[in-house]
Design an enzyme around this catalytic site. Structure first.
Site, PDB file in Angstrom:
ATOM      1  N   HIS A   1       0.840  -1.201   0.000  1.00 24.18           N
ATOM      2  CA  HIS A   1       0.000   0.000   0.000  1.00 24.18           C
ATOM      3  C   HIS A   1       0.876   1.252   0.000  1.00 24.18           C
ATOM      4  CE1 HIS A   1      -3.701   2.295   1.326  1.00 24.18           C
ATOM      5  NE2 HIS A   1      -2.736   3.133   1.675  1.00 24.18           N
ATOM      6  N   GLU A   2       1.870   1.272   0.897  1.00 17.83           N
ATOM      7  CA  GLU A   2       2.745   2.444   0.990  1.00 17.83           C
ATOM      8  C   GLU A   2       3.638   2.568  -0.244  1.00 17.83           C
ATOM      9  OE1 GLU A   2       1.976   4.456   3.294  1.00 17.83           O
ATOM     10  OE2 GLU A   2       0.680   2.990   4.263  1.00 17.83           O
TER      11      GLU A   2
ATOM     12  N   HIS B   1       2.026   4.524  -2.946  1.00 19.13           N
ATOM     13  CA  HIS B   1       2.177   5.963  -2.688  1.00 19.13           C
ATOM     14  C   HIS B   1       3.555   6.437  -3.123  1.00 19.13           C
ATOM     15  CE1 HIS B   1      -1.497   6.740  -0.478  1.00 19.13           C
ATOM     16  NE2 HIS B   1      -1.236   5.822   0.442  1.00 19.13           N
TER      17      HIS B   1
END
Length: 893
Positions: free
Chosen positions: A156-157, A160
């Site tokens: 998820h990170e 980003h």
């Protein structure tokens, strides 16, 4: 050899914004290489943590591989071990890996218990992020219920960080109205769950169904979406990667374009997978055929003492603009104040040939600093051979240690046609090269040395009053140093005086700094009169004078008093500069820092650039400061630019401690240097870190029963070590190069910037809009007019904006850039029946008829409160209440 680094534990604040391309990550045959994961020195030594990191990355690699259709995986990772941990035989010495360019930081949560994963994102949609922050409890899998498995969190990170996508949830507004109903902000819409309120009082909590405000139709505050633990939906990772069935990013087919989340707002309603498909990574790779990715390779690298060589140009051209003397002033400040205790330093000078002025010397007392100062160049002569200087530095370093991880500060003012002949040797050395380009003729390929090694690139002109050379050397604190040890620049300014004039000013010493405070004054003709006084009025005048180098400095004994210090300089007609530096007052309290950079290292006109300044104390953002960028062009002209943290224009997020602004005031081709000044005052405060990261799950529905997770800790702004937020800081943001600026007068080529914070509310049959005004040139000046259109179809409004229904804006005159705009209108030509969804967007137009990009799309849903009937509960309640009131009036006293 570890010096005194080994004996102390300090709080580490990492530089977030050093250079536009700090990361070393490369994509090679579908595998990401040179990923740097750094363990913060404040993390207690724990061998298990290293294994947890390996397990997390390995799990994430497999998850990433599947989520990207067998396209990407984690191939090679370096784990940086802090000096505060014991040395082990299998720990290697780092090469180019530093804390400054680390991609992932494992750090102690601040405030305690706040384990929210987050990624620093200061750019626009599709721009790479800065850094991922994780805590030991996240890495070790102790927060499974709240955030999900650690490998999934990392993916998820990573999305980003690497691809510049944003969240598909909205913690501030978890629900929106659509077709008359309250809908959770989620992606995809097929994720199932319940809407609940968790109320806690006196140590006990109760869960109840969400209630609706009868006037607005919206859920009352506190309502949250609780997902079902068992799901079948496969998307989306940027909403809830913690759900077991979720293994994909949202695509164009299942993306919820109506959801008011950051992904829709910043990425023009595109799904995360569409943004990933637009990335360079995606377009330069093809899927693999293997069912699983290759295993990740790990290397453990422990930070060692700092090893640095000054490689200084003393060629004949250094006589111009008093360059050699100014070099000596800046280098002396570096040796006196910037370079950290325990470091090894050597000095090389070069012209056509190189001369070793000093072999590596470890700085353990002031005596070593003073000895090194005597080795600085005295007289200019000869030509310019940059490669000879570098090769000599490699030889000096190799006599003591490997060149891996060593640093070279290379300063030159001249051209060298043979600079490229040593590029291969530089790459193979493993050394980090910081470049200082002095004057207008420094070699155009100089920055390639810092770019290929992860070094800092700076530049200084011959305009002495801008203090650029001293700023350049002040920016060279250790990339692995702890900010409690590093020199912090409080002030840097200069002026040209007439006979008998004064240079007066103040400097704020705040409670986070004060040790080893130094006032440095330089002049170009004669020594001025210098007066410095502390907040109590005590005068300090015992300056150490170096008449030959035309400088004087004052070391404040012990810890400088907190408050406003004043200085006054009186002299004959000449140029004076003043620099003030200090260090942390407490080894366990991180100082307030300012780190600045441009969004890229070079630009072709008319492409705009963005200035960023990140101000924080430790991991806590400092908001409400006054921040000014000073951008000096190659001809010595300085442009002053106020930076803003308002979430509009160039600024990605409001109140995140990152202050931003577009820069379009190009003057001439060549190098530009950036310096930022920050002041904290009455409106300045610490804030909770803004989270672009994995969603905290408030609870789960397990077999039909709602089970809540522990509430997150609240942030108390007065909880940090003290409440002092009055401060002054300056900091160099390095240099950048601009080309292709036309020689004739520049026409208006800059449109208004995109409006990114448009919000809409409906009250009856009127729609209220608010947004931040753009300028005529991006976020400068004033736009000429606004075009506002509405539609009942969000995609029609986005894709066919010119065909949508236009709102009458005759009376709407744009305000100055960065002013809050308000506009109220009644939508004409639309039947406002209950549940109607309306979408609104804006374009700004300047005097040259240049249009901004389409704004984010705001939405409202028409809600008409039901009419009260005599049998309605509200009506009965009002009758009873009125009857009780009348009854009370008839009771005799």
């Amino acid at each position: 050899m570890m010096g005194l680094f080994k004996n102390c534990i300090f709080t580490l604040t990492l530089y977030l914004l050093q250079g536009a391309t700090a990361s070393l990550i490369q994509l090679n045959n579908n595998g990401y290489e040179s990923i740097v994961i750094a363990i913060d020195p404040t993390v207690p030594e724990d061998d298990k943590l290293i294994q947890h990191i390996k397990d997390m990355v390995s799990e994430a690699s497999t998850y990433l591989y599947g989520a990207t259709e067998n396209r990407f995986y984690f191939k090679e990772v370096s784990i940086l071990i802090p000096t505060t941990w014991q040395t082990k035989a299998d720990y290697e010495k780092p090469k180019l890996e530093t804390y400054k360019n680390a991609d992932i930081i494992i750090e102690v949560p601040n405030p305690p218990g706040s384990d929210a994963p987050r990624t620093d994102q200061i750019g626009q949609c599709g721009d790479m992020g800065e850094r991922i922050h994780l805590t030991p409890d996240i890495v070790s899998g102790k927060k499974l219920k709240e955030y999900g498995p650690q490998g999934r969190i990392l993916v998820h990170e990573w999305a980003h960080l690497r691809w510049g996508v944003f969240e598909e949830y909205n913690e501030a507004e978890p629900f929106y109205q659509s077709n008359g109903k309250n809908v959770p902000v989620k992606c995809s819409e097929a994720i199932s769950g319940n809407n609940k309120v968790n109320t806690c009082s006196g140590g006990s909590c109760s869960v109840r169904t969400c209630r609706t405000d009868p006037q607005t139709g919206k859920f009352n505050k506190g309502c949250v979406f609780i997902p079902d633990e068992q799901q079948t939906e496969r998307a989306s990772i940027m909403f809830m990667q913690s759900i077991g069935s979720v293994v994909e990013f949202c695509t164009e087919k299942n993306h919820n374009k109506d959801a008011p989340n950051a992904q829709n707002q910043k990425c023009n309603l595109r799904s995360t997978w569409e943004v990933i498909q637009d990335s360079e990574d995606y377009n330069t790779s093809t899927p693999m055929t293997a069912a699983k990715p290759p295993e990740t390779s790990f290397s453990l690298k422990q930070i060692r003492e700092r090893v640095l060589c000054l490689v200084l140009d003393k060629s004949t051209s250094m006589v111009n603009g008093d360059r050699l003397n100014r070099l000596n002033q800046a280098a002396k400040l570096f040796l006196l104040q910037i370079i950290e205790m325990g470091s090894f330093v050597g000095v090389i000078t070069f012209d056509s040939a190189a001369t070793v002025q000093s072999e590596l010397v470890q700085i353990e007392t002031d005596a070593e600093r003073n000895t090194l100062i005597t080795k600085l160049p005295a007289a200019p002569s000869g030509g310019t051979s940059i490669c000879n200087g570098l090769k000599s530095a490699f030889t000096v370093i190799e006599k003591k240690v490997s060149t891996n991880g060593s640093e070279i500060v290379l300063l030159t003012d001249g051209e060298d046609s043979k600079i490229s002949t040593c590029f291969d040797q530089v790459k193979q050395s493993g050394a980090i090269i910081h470049t200082v380009a002095l004057g207008p003729s420094a070699d155009k390929d100089l920055e390639k040395l810092s770019e290929m090694t992860g070094g800092v690139q700076t530049a200084a002109t011959d305009n002495a009053q801008n203090n650029g050379l001293i700023d350049a050397f002040s920016a060279l604190s250790s990339g692995n140093g702890m900010t409690t040890q590093q020199s912090i620049q409080l002030e840097s300014k200069g002026t040209t005086l007439k006979n008998g004039e004064w240079m007066n000013g103040t400097v704020i010493v705040d409670s986070t700094i004060g040790n080893d405070t130094l006032f440095l004054v330089t002049w170009t003709a004669q020594q001025p009169q210098i007066f410095v006084s502390d907040p109590s009025g005590n005068i300090y005048n015992s300056f150490t004078v170096d008449a030959k180098s035309k400088m004087a400095y004052l070391q404040i004994p012990n810890t400088a008093k907190v408050g406003i210090w004043t200085y006054s300089l009186k002299s004959s007609a000449q140029t004076l500069t003043l620099t003030v530096t200090s260090r942390a007052a407490n080894p366990n309290v991180p100082p307030i820092t300012v780190d600045s950079k441009m969004n890229k290292d070079s630009s072709n006109f008319p492409s705009p650039m963005i200035v960023y300044a990140d101000i924080r104390q430790g991991s806590l953002p400092i908001i409400g400061a006054t921040v000014t960028a000073l951008i000096e062009s190659a001809d010595g002209t300085t442009v002053t630019l106020e930076l803003l943290d308002n979430g509009a224009g160039a600024d990605a997020s409001k109140n995140d401690g990152v202050y931003s602004r577009y820069f379009t005031a190009y003057k001439t081709n060549g190098r530009y240097s950036l310096k930022v000044r920050a002041l904290g005052g009455a409106n300045t405060q610490r804030s909770r870190s803004q989270v672009n990261g994995a969603l905290y799950i408030p609870g789960w529905v397990e077999n039909g029963e709602v089970k809540m997770n522990p509430p997150r800790p609240e942030f108390n702004v007065s909880d940090p070590q003290d409440k002092q937020v009055c401060f002054s800081r300056t900091g160099s943001g390095g240099s950048f190069v601009v080309t292709n600026i036309p020689s004739d007068s520049i026409q208006d080529v800059f449109p208004p910037c995109q409006i990114t914070d448009l919000k809409a509310q409906i009250e009856g049959n009127r729609i209220n809009l608010t947004w931040t005004a753009p300028g005529g040139d991006y976020d400068h000046g004033r736009a000429q007019q606004y075009i506002i259109r509405i539609s009942e179809s969000i995609l029609d409004l986005r894709d066919k904006f010119d065909d949508a229904l236009q709102v009458n804006t005759t009376d709407l005159i744009p305000e100055e850039a960065n002013t809050q705009e308000f506009f109220v209108f009644e939508p004409k030509g639309i039947n406002l029946v209950n549940g109607t969804n309306l979408y609104i967007a804006i374009q700004a137009v300047d005097e040259a008829n240049l249009k901004s990009k389409l704004s984010n799309i705001a939405q409202v849903s028409v809600f008409i409160p039901p009419e009260e009937t005599p049998c309605g509960s509200n009506h009965i309640f009002k009758i009873v209440w009125k009857w009780l009131g009348e009854l009370q009036l008839t009771i005799p006293k």
